[in-house]
Design a protein around this motif. Structure first.
Motif, PDB file in Angstrom:
ATOM      1  N   PHE A  33      31.725  39.918  39.417  1.00 51.60           N
ATOM      2  CA  PHE A  33      31.372  39.018  40.517  1.00 51.60           C
ATOM      3  C   PHE A  33      31.518  37.552  40.135  1.00 51.60           C
ATOM      4  O   PHE A  33      31.783  36.703  40.995  1.00 51.60           O
ATOM      5  N   THR A  34      31.331  37.236  38.865  1.00 50.57           N
ATOM      6  CA  THR A  34      31.469  35.840  38.434  1.00 50.57           C
ATOM      7  C   THR A  34      32.886  35.496  38.007  1.00 50.57           C
ATOM      8  O   THR A  34      33.116  34.374  37.534  1.00 50.57           O
ATOM      9  N   SER A  35      33.813  36.430  38.147  1.00 50.93           N
ATOM     10  CA  SER A  35      35.207  36.133  37.800  1.00 50.93           C
ATOM     11  C   SER A  35      36.055  36.025  39.069  1.00 50.93           C
ATOM     12  O   SER A  35      36.200  34.928  39.636  1.00 50.93           O
ATOM     13  N   ALA A  41      36.356  31.706  45.515  1.00 54.93           N
ATOM     14  CA  ALA A  41      35.529  30.880  46.397  1.00 54.93           C
ATOM     15  C   ALA A  41      35.464  29.422  45.959  1.00 54.93           C
ATOM     16  O   ALA A  41      35.002  28.570  46.732  1.00 54.93           O
ATOM     17  N   VAL A  42      35.915  29.115  44.727  1.00 54.01           N
ATOM     18  CA  VAL A  42      35.806  27.744  44.221  1.00 54.01           C
ATOM     19  C   VAL A  42      36.595  26.738  45.058  1.00 54.01           C
ATOM     20  O   VAL A  42      36.085  25.653  45.368  1.00 54.01           O
ATOM     21  N   PRO A  43      37.874  27.001  45.454  1.00 53.07           N
ATOM     22  CA  PRO A  43      38.566  26.011  46.302  1.00 53.07           C
ATOM     23  C   PRO A  43      37.842  25.728  47.614  1.00 53.07           C
ATOM     24  O   PRO A  43      37.778  24.567  48.062  1.00 53.07           O
ATOM     25  N   PHE A  44      37.288  26.769  48.233  1.00 49.79           N
ATOM     26  CA  PHE A  44      36.493  26.541  49.443  1.00 49.79           C
ATOM     27  C   PHE A  44      35.255  25.710  49.128  1.00 49.79           C
ATOM     28  O   PHE A  44      34.890  24.803  49.899  1.00 49.79           O
ATOM     29  N   ALA A  45      34.601  26.001  48.008  1.00 51.93           N
ATOM     30  CA  ALA A  45      33.422  25.229  47.618  1.00 51.93           C
ATOM     31  C   ALA A  45      33.771  23.759  47.395  1.00 51.93           C
ATOM     32  O   ALA A  45      33.032  22.861  47.805  1.00 51.93           O
ATOM     33  N   VAL A  46      34.909  23.507  46.756  1.00 50.53           N
ATOM     34  CA  VAL A  46      35.342  22.121  46.527  1.00 50.53           C
ATOM     35  C   VAL A  46      35.585  21.408  47.853  1.00 50.53           C
ATOM     36  O   VAL A  46      35.206  20.235  48.032  1.00 50.53           O
ATOM     37  N   SER A  47      36.192  22.101  48.813  1.00 56.29           N
ATOM     38  CA  SER A  47      36.452  21.480  50.117  1.00 56.29           C
ATOM     39  C   SER A  47      35.156  21.142  50.846  1.00 56.29           C
ATOM     40  O   SER A  47      35.049  20.096  51.484  1.00 56.29           O
ATOM     41  N   ILE A  48      34.154  22.013  50.738  1.00 54.86           N
ATOM     42  CA  ILE A  48      32.866  21.747  51.390  1.00 54.86           C
ATOM     43  C   ILE A  48      32.143  20.598  50.699  1.00 54.86           C
ATOM     44  O   ILE A  48      31.588  19.698  51.358  1.00 54.86           O
ATOM     45  N   SER A 115      37.088  40.484  48.229  1.00 56.94           N
ATOM     46  CA  SER A 115      36.941  41.003  46.874  1.00 56.94           C
ATOM     47  C   SER A 115      35.536  41.531  46.632  1.00 56.94           C
ATOM     48  O   SER A 115      35.346  42.584  46.000  1.00 56.94           O
ATOM     49  N   THR A 116      34.526  40.826  47.150  1.00 53.61           N
ATOM     50  CA  THR A 116      33.138  41.281  46.986  1.00 53.61           C
ATOM     51  C   THR A 116      32.886  42.570  47.746  1.00 53.61           C
ATOM     52  O   THR A 116      32.268  43.507  47.221  1.00 53.61           O
ATOM     53  N   GLY A 278      30.301  28.632  44.564  1.00 54.75           N
ATOM     54  CA  GLY A 278      31.054  29.859  44.792  1.00 54.75           C
ATOM     55  C   GLY A 278      30.257  31.097  44.435  1.00 54.75           C
ATOM     56  O   GLY A 278      30.329  32.121  45.127  1.00 54.75           O
ATOM     57  N   ALA A 279      29.472  31.040  43.339  1.00 58.62           N
ATOM     58  CA  ALA A 279      28.642  32.189  42.957  1.00 58.62           C
ATOM     59  C   ALA A 279      27.581  32.467  44.013  1.00 58.62           C
ATOM     60  O   ALA A 279      27.269  33.637  44.300  1.00 58.62           O
ATOM     61  N   LEU A 280      27.036  31.429  44.622  1.00 58.91           N
ATOM     62  CA  LEU A 280      26.056  31.630  45.697  1.00 58.91           C
ATOM     63  C   LEU A 280      26.708  32.242  46.930  1.00 58.91           C
ATOM     64  O   LEU A 280      26.072  33.044  47.634  1.00 58.91           O
TER      65      LEU A 280
END
Length: 325
Positions: A33-35, A41-48, A115-116, A278-280
């Motif tokens: 889950f952390t990989s 989800a990191v690119p989406f998190a960066v955009s937010i 993926s989740t 992203g992890a959240l």
């Protein structure tokens, strides 16, 4: 469908049990889950995270803010009201943030959720998380319409409130303040319910690999009577996401505005905060999946109880007829 993550003795009605089980599932497959899901989800998190500071300096913000102000004034909203300014500001920020993050939402966010969901329900399927992206994309498009309809409904309710107060002559500051508080509560309740249904509909479409309005209708059917539990789960997750956004503003944006610049340490810290975000998001998807499993278990159990009661009632009537005969 693979259900090795769930016990046959679910249902879980209490939010604390659902949250504990979700955290247990997250830690049970912590490395996975952390990989892949979190990195997607990191690119989406960066955009937010970047949307808030970019919106403030965007030339589109004054334009949208002015257009919305003209629209609210034309709809007879009192311009002197505090709710008017807050609503105008928040809607302008939400629209620009939505447009800025839309490409990342339709790609990286949905792939992360896919993926989740694959790990929880389709673990033996190879690359199935890519195959369920299209159903999630269709459902997300329908969710946008649902959110737009929810906002339109809120506007209609607020418009009726304020116009009715003018017709009845209730235009005192206390009355307008009471109407503003009531309108804000109704607005929050409608949007919160829309958020819960949209979040569950994505999980439903990921499980069944079919997207569209049917997933939203199934989510509405499953969450019926369990809205309080759903909101109890959504509030802490949204508070956690808001806390990460505040951390990004304090540690990264504040340092940049103070003239420190974007050195390697600030960039690494920004990426770490985006990774936490992203992890959240992944944990929020797991919470929604566990809650959906609980809703489905309760739903089918209620159907079995109704069928059992119907059979008892039918057999009782047959026995009475036999005695009469």
């Amino acid at each position: 469908m693979e259900e090795e993550y769930y016990s046959s003795s679910f249902p879980m009605a209490k939010p604390t049990k659902i949250m504990r089980t979700s955290i247990f599932l997250f830690l049970q497959n912590f490395q996975h889950f952390t990989s892949t899901p979190t990195l997607l989800a990191v690119p989406f998190a960066v955009s937010i995270l970047l949307s808030q500071p970019l919106i403030a300096s965007s030339p589109l913000f004054p334009l949208i803010h002015g257009r919305l102000r003209s629209l609210l004034v034309a709809a007879d909203f009192p311009p002197s009201l505090g709710l008017f300014a807050i609503l105008n500001l928040k809607l302008s920020q939400t629209i620009l943030s939505f447009l800025f993050a839309l490409p990342f939402t339709l790609s990286f966010l949905l792939l992360s959720k896919a993926s989740t969901i694959t790990t929880l329900f389709h673990k033996n399927a190879i690359f199935s998380w890519i195959s369920i992206h299209n159903p999630l994309l269709i459902t997300q498009s329908c969710n946008s319409i649902v959110v737009l309809s929810a906002n339109a409904t809120c506007f209609c309710v607020l418009l009726v409130f304020f116009n009715s107060s003018d017709v009845l002559g209730l235009s005192s500051p206390r009355t307008l303040l009471l109407l503003s508080a009531t309108g804000a509560i109704i607005y929050s309740i409608i949007l919160a319910n829309a958020y819960v249904v949209c979040n569950l509909s994505l999980i439903v479409s990921g499980i069944e690999k079919r997207g569209g309005a049917n997933a939203i209708l199934k989510a509405c059917l499953l969450v019926r009577g369990r809205t309080a539990t759903a909101l109890s789960l959504a509030v802490p997750m949204n508070m956690a996401l808001a806390a990460v956004e505040a951390l990004f503003q304090y540690r990264v944006v504040r340092a940049y505005n103070r003239g420190i610049g974007l050195d390697c340490y600030i960039v690494l810290e920004a990426m770490l905060v985006a990774y936490m975000y992203g992890a959240l998001i992944v944990l929020d998807t797991i919470v929604g999946s566990v809650f959906l499993k609980s809703c489905r278990t309760d739903f089918y159990r209620q159907i079995e109880i109704q069928e059992r009661d119907y059979e008892k009632c039918f057999l009782g009537k047959e026995k009475k007829l036999e005695l009469v005969m």
